[in-house]
Write an enzyme that holds these catalytic residues in place. Structure first.
Site, short mmCIF file in Angstrom:
data_model
loop_
_atom_site.label_atom_id
_atom_site.label_comp_id
_atom_site.label_asym_id
_atom_site.label_seq_id
_atom_site.Cartn_x
_atom_site.Cartn_y
_atom_site.Cartn_z
N GLY A 1 0.87 -1.18 0.00
CA GLY A 1 0.00 0.00 0.00
C GLY A 1 0.90 1.22 0.00
O GLY A 1 2.03 1.15 -0.48
N GLU A 2 0.41 2.32 0.52
CA GLU A 2 1.25 3.51 0.67
C GLU A 2 1.71 3.58 2.13
O GLU A 2 0.88 3.77 3.02
CB GLU A 2 0.49 4.77 0.27
CG GLU A 2 0.59 5.08 -1.21
CD GLU A 2 2.04 5.08 -1.69
OE1 GLU A 2 2.32 4.36 -2.67
OE2 GLU A 2 2.89 5.74 -1.08
N CYS B 1 6.41 -5.03 0.79
CA CYS B 1 6.56 -3.68 0.22
C CYS B 1 6.33 -2.60 1.29
O CYS B 1 7.19 -2.40 2.13
CB CYS B 1 5.64 -3.51 -0.98
SG CYS B 1 6.07 -2.12 -2.03
N ARG C 1 12.95 3.81 0.74
CA ARG C 1 11.64 3.75 0.06
C ARG C 1 11.81 4.01 -1.44
O ARG C 1 12.69 4.76 -1.84
CB ARG C 1 10.70 4.80 0.66
CG ARG C 1 10.37 4.54 2.12
CD ARG C 1 9.41 5.56 2.68
NE ARG C 1 9.81 6.90 2.29
CZ ARG C 1 8.96 7.85 1.95
NH1 ARG C 1 7.68 7.64 1.95
NH2 ARG C 1 9.40 9.04 1.61
N ILE D 1 6.87 -3.28 -7.14
CA ILE D 1 6.10 -2.09 -7.54
C ILE D 1 6.55 -0.89 -6.71
O ILE D 1 6.32 -0.84 -5.51
CB ILE D 1 4.59 -2.35 -7.38
CG1 ILE D 1 4.17 -3.49 -8.32
CG2 ILE D 1 3.79 -1.08 -7.64
CD1 ILE D 1 2.74 -3.93 -8.17
N ARG D 2 7.23 0.06 -7.37
CA ARG D 2 7.79 1.21 -6.65
C ARG D 2 8.43 0.70 -5.34
O ARG D 2 8.23 1.26 -4.26
CB ARG D 2 6.69 2.26 -6.33
CG ARG D 2 6.18 2.98 -7.58
CD ARG D 2 4.94 3.83 -7.29
NE ARG D 2 5.03 4.58 -6.06
CZ ARG D 2 5.44 5.85 -5.95
NH1 ARG D 2 5.79 6.53 -7.04
NH2 ARG D 2 5.48 6.45 -4.79
N HIS E 1 5.81 -8.53 -3.94
CA HIS E 1 4.41 -8.84 -3.60
C HIS E 1 4.04 -10.27 -3.99
O HIS E 1 3.38 -10.47 -5.02
CB HIS E 1 3.47 -7.91 -4.36
CG HIS E 1 3.59 -6.46 -4.01
ND1 HIS E 1 2.92 -5.89 -2.96
CD2 HIS E 1 4.29 -5.46 -4.60
CE1 HIS E 1 3.20 -4.59 -2.91
NE2 HIS E 1 4.03 -4.30 -3.89
N GLU F 1 1.68 -11.86 -2.91
CA GLU F 1 0.20 -11.91 -2.90
C GLU F 1 -0.39 -11.59 -4.27
O GLU F 1 -1.57 -11.86 -4.51
CB GLU F 1 -0.36 -10.96 -1.82
CG GLU F 1 -0.28 -9.46 -2.12
CD GLU F 1 1.08 -8.83 -1.80
OE1 GLU F 1 2.05 -9.58 -1.55
OE2 GLU F 1 1.16 -7.58 -1.82
#
Lengths: 304, 201
Positions: free
Chosen positions: B49-50, B81, B110, B139-140, B175, B177
């Site tokens: 998430g963020e 993440c 990050r 992802i990022r 990830h 998941e």
């Protein structure tokens, strides 16, 4: 479909469907806020936004000013990218794939091919598979959502009516999409072929949606959310998150309202928390009654 | 042997995917948003998430201290993440006021692998996961800059640490998941099961 421009290692792959759609999965349960400068972007980030949408004018001002609305100035987008660490999205006009190429070159994290800007092509949307940067697109119904996914969209938002501060169209479009998916669930295989024809969408995507009971990509809601209760309403109706445009920075106390909408989006099923979040927010944006809005000023009609 | 109850911190992020992966790996999976829900689980996943949003909401809704207390007491935790960032004792470049739960003696950077255009998939060999390499979806993604002596490095990608374990705490930059391969979740469910057994003695 995928390419590896940024990587020297042949075993790593960028721009895959999983990476594009997976990015939207990370935004779920969150609020994406329209911002017009670095200062607003910081306020949004501090309030708990999961991403910001960089644009020159919020939809309420586009309505007021009239004229042709286009992609934002690259300088302004870069300033916002510099100012925050959360993802930055930006809008291209429908079918204006060169604006999308420019946005990709600036390094934005998501491109919104948006009906809020003036369409550049009245027949074709951009080929979104041609990009490493993922796209989000608006939809008013299931067929439109699936056509956008067929063109490569990795995320869908129900359109609503941007810049009105009136949630009625957001509700209409989200309910429409959810109802059409629920109907598909009841169809047998014979009926799915005819359903695909009716929806004017590829059979494979129709079948996948029927099996999943949801879109194959993340579905957010947009267009008219102005209060914490509006955001919670959209989530209870099945949106996985919300876009808030003019609703925040056209209100009396943007920082406070932004934080309140974030809280209500997370605890969308807890009326007590939504009540607390709704206290003393100052003035909401005034808003427009959608039934007095002429057809030509309805952005949701743009896109096909 | 009883089935462990594993929570997924459901403030924001890809909660549904973790719930599905945990259920496939033989856990009873449930979302956690409140301190009383946290008290009832044998293990906890902090999802992708963020990280700034998750950190802010955890503080705002009184979850940060209970999370720290349970992790300190040895609750099995797994972060992917943003979840990895939340489990780091230190962030190299935190946003002002960004707090973490901690639990792993490491410094994370990050968005170390870049913005979304640089997000990628790559095969990753993870110590403790038998068979073929794991499909890593980055992802990022963050990476781990450095670890303390008690941290076991489980995986690297192009010279950067992307999976670690310290005691009952597990973290990955990527990830699992988002793939159909639930072996990393199975490894974590075993950690939660082991802890439940110890707790029951």
């Amino acid at each position: 479909m995928s390419s590896t421009p940024a990587s020297s290692n042949p075993s790593t792959e960028t721009g895959t469907a999983r990476v594009k759609r997976g990015m939207a999965e990370q935004l779920k349960g969150g609020v994406i806020m329209d911002v017009v400068n670095a200062e607003q972007a910081k306020i949004a980030e501090d309030a708990g936004a999961v991403a910001v949408m960089a644009l020159e004018r919020v939809p309420a001002d586009i309505r007021k000013d009239g004229g042709v609305a286009r992609m934002s100035d690259p300088n302004m987008i870069e300033e916002i990218i510099e100012a925050v660490s959360i993802p930055v999205m930006a809008k291209s006009r429908i079918g204006h794939f060169v604006e999308a190429q420019v946005l990709q070159s600036l390094g934005v994290d998501y491109i919104d091919e948006s009906e809020v800007l003036t369409p550049a092509d009245e027949v074709n949307h951009s080929d979104k598979f041609a990009f490493t940067t993922p796209f989000v697109c608006g939809a008013t119904n299931l067929g439109e959502a699936l056509r956008r996914i067929a063109e490569g969209a990795a995320m869908i938002r129900s359109k609503g009516e941007a810049g009105t501060g009136n949630v009625v169209e957001a509700v209409r479009h989200l309910r429409q999409i959810k109802n059409e998916i629920a109907r598909l669930r009841g169809f047998d295989n014979n009926e799915l072929y005819a359903a695909a024809k009716d929806l004017r969408a590829p059979y494979e995507l129709v079948k996948e949606t029927a099996e999943l009971g949801r879109l194959p990509v993340v579905l957010f809601s947009a267009g008219g959310v102005a209060t914490p209760a509006d955001a919670a309403l959209m989530r209870q109706l099945g949106a996985e998150g919300v876009f808030v445009g003019s609703g925040i920075f056209k209100s009396g106390d943007p920082a406070k309202r932004a934080a309140a909408i974030v809280k209500a989006t997370t605890f969308y099923d807890d009326p007590k928390i939504i009540a607390d979040a709704s206290r003393n927010l100052g003035e909401a944006m005034v808003g427009i009654n959608c039934d007095t809005l002429p057809e030509t000023e309805r952005y949701a009609n743009r896109g096909w | 042997m009883t089935t462990p109850v594993v929570g997924v911190l459901a403030l924001q992020g890809d909660v549904r995917e973790h719930l599905i992966a945990l259920a496939s790996a033989d856990a009873v999976a449930r979302p956690v948003r409140r301190p009383e829900e946290l008290a009832e689980v044998d293990g906890l996943v902090i999802p992708g998430g963020e990280s700034t949003t998750i950190s802010k909401l955890a503080t705002l809704f009184g979850l940060m201290e209970p999370l720290r207390a349970r992790v300190r007491d040895g609750l099995p935790v797994y972060g992917s993440c943003a979840g990895m960032i939340m489990l780091a004792d230190k962030i190299l470049d935190p946003r002002s006021g960004q707090e973490t739960v901690g639990g792993i003696d490491m410094i994370v950077r990050r968005n170390a692998f870049g913005r979304q255009n640089e997000s990628f998939e790559a095969a990753v060999t993870v110590t403790g996961v038998e068979g073929d390499p794991v499909e890593g979806v980055f992802i990022r993604a963050p990476w781990v800059e450095s670890v303390g002596a008690r941290v076991e490095v489980l995986a690297e990608h192009e010279g950067h640490i992307v999976a670690v374990r310290q005691g009952n705490a597990l973290a990955t930059s990527f990830h699992p998941e988002l793939t159909g391969d639930h072996r990393v979740h199975a490894l974590f469910v075993e950690m939660a099961r082991g802890n439940r057994r110890v707790g029951a003695l």
